[in-house]
Design a protein around this motif. Structure first.
Motif, PDB file in Angstrom:
ATOM      1  N   ILE A 127       2.383   6.100  -2.318  1.00  0.00           N
ATOM      2  CA  ILE A 127       2.404   5.041  -3.335  1.00  0.00           C
ATOM      3  C   ILE A 127       3.833   4.701  -3.717  1.00  0.00           C
ATOM      4  O   ILE A 127       4.206   3.519  -3.797  1.00  0.00           O
ATOM      5  CB  ILE A 127       1.594   5.464  -4.581  1.00  0.00           C
ATOM      6  CG1 ILE A 127       0.115   5.643  -4.219  1.00  0.00           C
ATOM      7  CG2 ILE A 127       1.751   4.420  -5.694  1.00  0.00           C
ATOM      8  CD1 ILE A 127      -0.739   6.207  -5.350  1.00  0.00           C
ATOM      9  N   GLU A 181       5.471   2.710  -0.896  1.00  0.00           N
ATOM     10  CA  GLU A 181       4.933   1.367  -0.699  1.00  0.00           C
ATOM     11  C   GLU A 181       5.343   0.410  -1.821  1.00  0.00           C
ATOM     12  O   GLU A 181       5.585  -0.777  -1.579  1.00  0.00           O
ATOM     13  CB  GLU A 181       3.398   1.430  -0.615  1.00  0.00           C
ATOM     14  CG  GLU A 181       2.738   0.155  -0.164  1.00  0.00           C
ATOM     15  CD  GLU A 181       3.104  -0.248   1.252  1.00  0.00           C
ATOM     16  OE1 GLU A 181       3.188  -1.465   1.507  1.00  0.00           O
ATOM     17  OE2 GLU A 181       3.298   0.649   2.101  1.00  0.00           O
ATOM     18  N   LEU A 186      -5.287   1.341 -10.144  1.00  0.00           N
ATOM     19  CA  LEU A 186      -5.707   2.261  -9.081  1.00  0.00           C
ATOM     20  C   LEU A 186      -7.184   2.571  -9.202  1.00  0.00           C
ATOM     21  O   LEU A 186      -7.683   2.840 -10.298  1.00  0.00           O
ATOM     22  CB  LEU A 186      -4.870   3.540  -9.168  1.00  0.00           C
ATOM     23  CG  LEU A 186      -5.119   4.633  -8.136  1.00  0.00           C
ATOM     24  CD1 LEU A 186      -3.815   5.357  -7.783  1.00  0.00           C
ATOM     25  CD2 LEU A 186      -6.139   5.662  -8.646  1.00  0.00           C
ATOM     26  N   ASP A 224      -4.301  -2.365  -6.866  1.00  0.00           N
ATOM     27  CA  ASP A 224      -3.095  -2.178  -6.057  1.00  0.00           C
ATOM     28  C   ASP A 224      -3.277  -1.026  -5.081  1.00  0.00           C
ATOM     29  O   ASP A 224      -2.758  -1.064  -3.955  1.00  0.00           O
ATOM     30  CB  ASP A 224      -1.887  -1.884  -6.968  1.00  0.00           C
ATOM     31  CG  ASP A 224      -1.605  -3.014  -7.929  1.00  0.00           C
ATOM     32  OD1 ASP A 224      -1.104  -4.050  -7.472  1.00  0.00           O
ATOM     33  OD2 ASP A 224      -1.880  -2.862  -9.130  1.00  0.00           O
ATOM     34  N   VAL A 225      -4.001   0.005  -5.534  1.00  0.00           N
ATOM     35  CA  VAL A 225      -4.196   1.217  -4.728  1.00  0.00           C
ATOM     36  C   VAL A 225      -5.660   1.623  -4.779  1.00  0.00           C
ATOM     37  O   VAL A 225      -6.278   1.609  -5.849  1.00  0.00           O
ATOM     38  CB  VAL A 225      -3.337   2.382  -5.254  1.00  0.00           C
ATOM     39  CG1 VAL A 225      -3.552   3.645  -4.410  1.00  0.00           C
ATOM     40  CG2 VAL A 225      -1.851   2.012  -5.282  1.00  0.00           C
ATOM     41  N   LEU A 257      -8.910  -4.276  -2.461  1.00  0.00           N
ATOM     42  CA  LEU A 257      -7.443  -4.240  -2.501  1.00  0.00           C
ATOM     43  C   LEU A 257      -6.858  -5.626  -2.699  1.00  0.00           C
ATOM     44  O   LEU A 257      -7.306  -6.598  -2.088  1.00  0.00           O
ATOM     45  CB  LEU A 257      -6.887  -3.652  -1.199  1.00  0.00           C
ATOM     46  CG  LEU A 257      -6.865  -2.146  -1.050  1.00  0.00           C
ATOM     47  CD1 LEU A 257      -6.396  -1.786   0.355  1.00  0.00           C
ATOM     48  CD2 LEU A 257      -5.949  -1.489  -2.077  1.00  0.00           C
ATOM     49  N   GLY A 299      -1.867  -4.431  -0.953  1.00  0.00           N
ATOM     50  CA  GLY A 299      -2.318  -3.176  -1.542  1.00  0.00           C
ATOM     51  C   GLY A 299      -2.385  -2.049  -0.530  1.00  0.00           C
ATOM     52  O   GLY A 299      -2.331  -2.260   0.685  1.00  0.00           O
ATOM     53  N   LEU A 300      -2.534  -0.822  -1.057  1.00  0.00           N
ATOM     54  CA  LEU A 300      -2.506   0.398  -0.249  1.00  0.00           C
ATOM     55  C   LEU A 300      -3.809   1.165  -0.404  1.00  0.00           C
ATOM     56  O   LEU A 300      -4.272   1.393  -1.525  1.00  0.00           O
ATOM     57  CB  LEU A 300      -1.337   1.276  -0.711  1.00  0.00           C
ATOM     58  CG  LEU A 300      -1.220   2.681  -0.112  1.00  0.00           C
ATOM     59  CD1 LEU A 300      -0.809   2.629   1.357  1.00  0.00           C
ATOM     60  CD2 LEU A 300      -0.215   3.513  -0.919  1.00  0.00           C
ATOM     61  N   GLN A 301      -4.397   1.559   0.725  1.00  0.00           N
ATOM     62  CA  GLN A 301      -5.552   2.459   0.696  1.00  0.00           C
ATOM     63  C   GLN A 301      -5.174   3.784   1.354  1.00  0.00           C
ATOM     64  O   GLN A 301      -4.601   3.797   2.447  1.00  0.00           O
ATOM     65  CB  GLN A 301      -6.770   1.879   1.412  1.00  0.00           C
ATOM     66  CG  GLN A 301      -7.945   2.863   1.437  1.00  0.00           C
ATOM     67  CD  GLN A 301      -9.233   2.272   1.963  1.00  0.00           C
ATOM     68  OE1 GLN A 301     -10.246   2.225   1.285  1.00  0.00           O
ATOM     69  NE2 GLN A 301      -9.205   1.811   3.209  1.00  0.00           N
ATOM     70  N   THR A 358      -2.599  -0.587   4.800  1.00  0.00           N
ATOM     71  CA  THR A 358      -2.260  -1.658   3.861  1.00  0.00           C
ATOM     72  C   THR A 358      -3.076  -2.899   4.159  1.00  0.00           C
ATOM     73  O   THR A 358      -3.542  -3.117   5.279  1.00  0.00           O
ATOM     74  CB  THR A 358      -0.758  -1.997   3.933  1.00  0.00           C
ATOM     75  OG1 THR A 358      -0.417  -2.375   5.274  1.00  0.00           O
ATOM     76  CG2 THR A 358       0.092  -0.802   3.503  1.00  0.00           C
TER      77      THR A 358
END
Length: 248
Positions: A48, A51, A67, A130-131, A155, A159-161, A245
């Motif tokens: 996180i 990123e 999140l 965002d996450v 997301l 965004g980030l997974q 992402t």
């Protein structure tokens, strides 16, 4: 938006509801997760921070980030994320987990929005994050592709997974099922179904088909001598984690 069919497996949910009261007992049925949690948190926080350009030495490095902890259980990841400043939604399809999570968060002085809801329902409602933390869930759902498509929809662009699961091979059967469930009795027998385990290559393909871009994968490796977990660049033979992402 077209309604999503739930990928929840009722038999899987029942397993975890039966163990709900033990979430915060480090020597109870969730002992493996308590042991693994520092390693998971190290990976999650670094990904996180990298990123989103955050400084982990600052007081609230994740402030301003929304999140989702999907499959949050008792809140073992939701609480650390809230302490780091994120606005956290903890979602779980097993309703019995949530009273435990809510009480523990209140005792810890943390504001976490815990909900009895599925990823598909959140996506239908247009929720955006965002996450998304998607840890040790995909091996328990009825349809991994549909499930990951739903988590992708949650997301925001950019965004980030972070998604972790268990590899499918002879070693994972020996370690995750025979070792953890039969010999060590860390988990009730039948907690995992080896046929539902997913190889790293299979997971990367599922993530790509869901519309995500895989950017990293690492192994979580247990050392029986030091009785501790570590992150490995190479050994993804049992537990592993991925980062992906959503294109902007």
């Amino acid at each position: 938006m077209q309604a999503h069919q739930s990928t929840v497996d009722p038999a899987e949910i029942a397993k975890f509801e039966a163990m709900a009261a033990e979430w915060w007992d480090p020597n109870g049925k969730f002992k493996p997760l308590h042991m693994l949690n520092p390693c998971r948190l190290d990976y999650i926080t670094r990904q996180i921070a990298g990123e989103f350009g955050r400084d982990l030495t600052s007081q609230s490095p994740f402030e301003g980030l929304r999140l989702l902890d999907i499959g949050c259980g008792g809140g073992l990841l939701s609480e650390p994320m809230a302490r780091l400043g994120a606005t956290v939604v903890g979602a779980d399809a097993a309703e019995g987990n949530l009273p435990v999570a809510r009480i523990h968060a209140a005792q810890s002085g943390l504001e976490i929005d815990y909900r009895h809801v599925t990823a598909e329902a959140l996506a239908e409602a247009g929720e955006q994050f965002d996450v998304v933390l998607n840890m040790e869930v995909v091996e328990h759902v009825a349809d991994p592709q549909s499930y990951l498509t739903a988590t992708q929809a949650l997301l925001k662009p950019g965004g980030l997974q972070i998604c972790s699961t268990i590899n499918r091979n002879a070693k994972s059967y020996a370690m995750a099922i025979v070792g953890a469930e039969v010999i060590m009795r860390w988990l009730p027998r039948g907690t995992h179904d080896w046929a539902k385990f997913i190889t790293p290559d299979e997971l990367f393909e599922l993530l790509r088909k869901a519309g995500l871009t895989p950017v990293d994968r690492k192994g979580f490796v247990f050392n029986p001598i030091t009785w501790s977990w570590s992150i490995s660049d190479r050994d993804l033979s049992v537990n592993y984690v991925t980062a992906s992402t959503k294109p902007r």
